[in-house]
Motif scaffolding. Structure first.
Motif, PDB file in Angstrom:
ATOM      1  N   ILE A  76      -9.610 -53.130  12.206  1.00  0.00           N
ATOM      2  CA  ILE A  76     -10.893 -53.819  12.361  1.00  0.00           C
ATOM      3  C   ILE A  76     -11.804 -53.022  13.287  1.00  0.00           C
ATOM      4  O   ILE A  76     -13.005 -52.861  13.022  1.00  0.00           O
ATOM      5  CB  ILE A  76     -10.669 -55.241  12.897  1.00  0.00           C
ATOM      6  CG1 ILE A  76      -9.809 -56.041  11.907  1.00  0.00           C
ATOM      7  CG2 ILE A  76     -12.000 -55.952  13.139  1.00  0.00           C
ATOM      8  CD1 ILE A  76      -9.371 -57.391  12.407  1.00  0.00           C
ATOM      9  N   ALA A  77     -11.236 -52.482  14.369  1.00  0.00           N
ATOM     10  CA  ALA A  77     -12.018 -51.649  15.287  1.00  0.00           C
ATOM     11  C   ALA A  77     -12.540 -50.403  14.570  1.00  0.00           C
ATOM     12  O   ALA A  77     -13.674 -49.963  14.806  1.00  0.00           O
ATOM     13  CB  ALA A  77     -11.166 -51.253  16.490  1.00  0.00           C
ATOM     14  N   LEU A  78     -11.727 -49.839  13.688  1.00  0.00           N
ATOM     15  CA  LEU A  78     -12.152 -48.675  12.901  1.00  0.00           C
ATOM     16  C   LEU A  78     -13.357 -49.020  12.035  1.00  0.00           C
ATOM     17  O   LEU A  78     -14.353 -48.277  12.004  1.00  0.00           O
ATOM     18  CB  LEU A  78     -10.995 -48.203  12.019  1.00  0.00           C
ATOM     19  CG  LEU A  78     -11.353 -47.277  10.849  1.00  0.00           C
ATOM     20  CD1 LEU A  78     -11.827 -45.929  11.362  1.00  0.00           C
ATOM     21  CD2 LEU A  78     -10.168 -47.122   9.909  1.00  0.00           C
ATOM     22  N   LEU A  79     -13.278 -50.136  11.333  1.00  0.00           N
ATOM     23  CA  LEU A  79     -14.382 -50.537  10.457  1.00  0.00           C
ATOM     24  C   LEU A  79     -15.647 -50.823  11.264  1.00  0.00           C
ATOM     25  O   LEU A  79     -16.762 -50.499  10.827  1.00  0.00           O
ATOM     26  CB  LEU A  79     -13.979 -51.767   9.641  1.00  0.00           C
ATOM     27  CG  LEU A  79     -12.766 -51.602   8.715  1.00  0.00           C
ATOM     28  CD1 LEU A  79     -12.501 -52.889   7.951  1.00  0.00           C
ATOM     29  CD2 LEU A  79     -12.953 -50.436   7.754  1.00  0.00           C
ATOM     30  N   GLU A  80     -15.474 -51.407  12.432  1.00  0.00           N
ATOM     31  CA  GLU A  80     -16.635 -51.668  13.288  1.00  0.00           C
ATOM     32  C   GLU A  80     -17.285 -50.358  13.736  1.00  0.00           C
ATOM     33  O   GLU A  80     -18.514 -50.247  13.786  1.00  0.00           O
ATOM     34  CB  GLU A  80     -16.210 -52.499  14.500  1.00  0.00           C
ATOM     35  CG  GLU A  80     -15.851 -53.940  14.149  1.00  0.00           C
ATOM     36  CD  GLU A  80     -15.324 -54.719  15.334  1.00  0.00           C
ATOM     37  OE1 GLU A  80     -14.958 -54.084  16.355  1.00  0.00           O
ATOM     38  OE2 GLU A  80     -15.271 -55.966  15.252  1.00  0.00           O
ATOM     39  N   ASP A  81     -16.463 -49.370  14.055  1.00  0.00           N
ATOM     40  CA  ASP A  81     -17.002 -48.068  14.456  1.00  0.00           C
ATOM     41  C   ASP A  81     -17.754 -47.416  13.298  1.00  0.00           C
ATOM     42  O   ASP A  81     -18.851 -46.868  13.484  1.00  0.00           O
ATOM     43  CB  ASP A  81     -15.866 -47.151  14.920  1.00  0.00           C
ATOM     44  CG  ASP A  81     -16.369 -45.773  15.323  1.00  0.00           C
ATOM     45  OD1 ASP A  81     -16.910 -45.641  16.434  1.00  0.00           O
ATOM     46  OD2 ASP A  81     -16.229 -44.830  14.514  1.00  0.00           O
ATOM     47  N   LEU A  82     -17.186 -47.488  12.104  1.00  0.00           N
ATOM     48  CA  LEU A  82     -17.850 -46.893  10.943  1.00  0.00           C
ATOM     49  C   LEU A  82     -19.158 -47.608  10.622  1.00  0.00           C
ATOM     50  O   LEU A  82     -20.132 -46.980  10.188  1.00  0.00           O
ATOM     51  CB  LEU A  82     -16.918 -46.937   9.727  1.00  0.00           C
ATOM     52  CG  LEU A  82     -15.667 -46.050   9.796  1.00  0.00           C
ATOM     53  CD1 LEU A  82     -14.784 -46.278   8.571  1.00  0.00           C
ATOM     54  CD2 LEU A  82     -16.046 -44.578   9.908  1.00  0.00           C
ATOM     55  N   SER A  83     -19.187 -48.916  10.847  1.00  0.00           N
ATOM     56  CA  SER A  83     -20.416 -49.667  10.561  1.00  0.00           C
ATOM     57  C   SER A  83     -21.542 -49.279  11.514  1.00  0.00           C
ATOM     58  O   SER A  83     -22.724 -49.426  11.183  1.00  0.00           O
ATOM     59  CB  SER A  83     -20.150 -51.174  10.647  1.00  0.00           C
ATOM     60  OG  SER A  83     -19.890 -51.578  11.980  1.00  0.00           O
ATOM     61  N   VAL A  84     -21.172 -48.781  12.695  1.00  0.00           N
ATOM     62  CA  VAL A  84     -22.175 -48.310  13.654  1.00  0.00           C
ATOM     63  C   VAL A  84     -22.656 -46.909  13.277  1.00  0.00           C
ATOM     64  O   VAL A  84     -23.839 -46.591  13.394  1.00  0.00           O
ATOM     65  CB  VAL A  84     -21.592 -48.311  15.089  1.00  0.00           C
ATOM     66  CG1 VAL A  84     -22.557 -47.641  16.064  1.00  0.00           C
ATOM     67  CG2 VAL A  84     -21.296 -49.734  15.532  1.00  0.00           C
ATOM     68  N   HIS A  85     -21.741 -46.077  12.786  1.00  0.00           N
ATOM     69  CA  HIS A  85     -22.071 -44.698  12.415  1.00  0.00           C
ATOM     70  C   HIS A  85     -22.267 -44.618  10.900  1.00  0.00           C
ATOM     71  O   HIS A  85     -21.468 -44.019  10.171  1.00  0.00           O
ATOM     72  CB  HIS A  85     -20.972 -43.744  12.888  1.00  0.00           C
ATOM     73  CG  HIS A  85     -20.846 -43.687  14.384  1.00  0.00           C
ATOM     74  ND1 HIS A  85     -20.082 -44.588  15.093  1.00  0.00           N
ATOM     75  CD2 HIS A  85     -21.407 -42.857  15.299  1.00  0.00           C
ATOM     76  CE1 HIS A  85     -20.160 -44.306  16.385  1.00  0.00           C
ATOM     77  NE2 HIS A  85     -20.963 -43.268  16.538  1.00  0.00           N
TER      78      HIS A  85
END
Length: 218
Positions: A76-85
């Motif tokens: 989930i943290a990975l997806l959140e990071d990708l959604s920012v970048h």
């Protein structure tokens, strides 16, 4: 020919999620695709590498275990990071594989729903997924160890074919492979598990017969 990133998001390097992803990679490689396998956990402290790898991919296939109704928190943290970048996201096709100990798929499907929501937010193309129960029984062993292995293998091939052809993969693909547990077995399992929970609570000094504090007093 497509660049396909096979993203292993389980903390266990050689567990059941890895076995399923390896099967997927072998199938897609034979079809001529350029496949890259990435393990999330060794790269947790290297988000730049993850973003670069995602940016190169035309299709992403996530494979991981179901921890409390969805993928592990680091996914989930990975997806959140990708959604920012968002600069590394360019309409890629997204597929998900999720497996867990419970035999029925509905316990694990919310992980795929999370992927679908991520895709909608980031303008990616969610194409479906594959849910497999009884994954804990394998513990990294071949699929043939499962009682419904023939169905699983057959339906996995259909799922992999959908990835190869960039097609939507409907829920029916994995539902067909579900292991049917008789209702009597469920009752025995639930009774056994409830007794174990009661014993554990009692051993910790908790009165299992006391009124639950979560009930609203009238």
């Amino acid at each position: 020919m497509k660049n396909i990133l096979l993203f292993h998001v389980s903390p266990r390097q050689k567990g059941t999620s890895y076995v399923l992803l390896q099967m997927c990679m072998e199938y897609l490689s034979e079809k001529g695709h350029i496949c890259e396998l990435m393990h999330l956990y060794p790269n947790l402290n290297n988000p730049e590498k993850i973003r670069e790898t995602v940016n190169r991919a035309d299709t992403l296939v996530f494979s991981g275990p179901c921890y409390i109704n969805t993928y592990p928190a680091d996914t989930i943290a990975l997806l959140e990071d990708l959604s920012v970048h968002r600069e590394v996201l360019h309409g890629q096709y997204i597929y998900g594989i999720i497996q867990g100990g419970m035999p029925y798929p509905h316990t694990h499907e919310s992980g795929l729903s999370m992927l679908e929501m991520f895709c909608k937010k980031c303008d990616l193309a969610y194409k479906g997924g594959f849910v497999m129960g009884l994954g804990a029984m394998l513990n990294g062993q071949p699929i043939k160890k499962l009682p419904n292995s023939k169905k699983i293998n057959r339906q996995l091939q259909i799922f992999f074919e959908h990835i190869d052809k960039e097609e939507d993969s409907p829920r029916q693909v994995y539902q067909v492979a579900q292991f049917k547990v008789p209702s009597l077995v469920y009752r025995i399992m639930s009774s056994t598990m409830n007794r174990k929970i009661d014993n554990d609570l009692t051993n910790h000094g908790i009165d299992v017969k006391q009124r639950s504090p979560y009930f609203i007093s009238e």
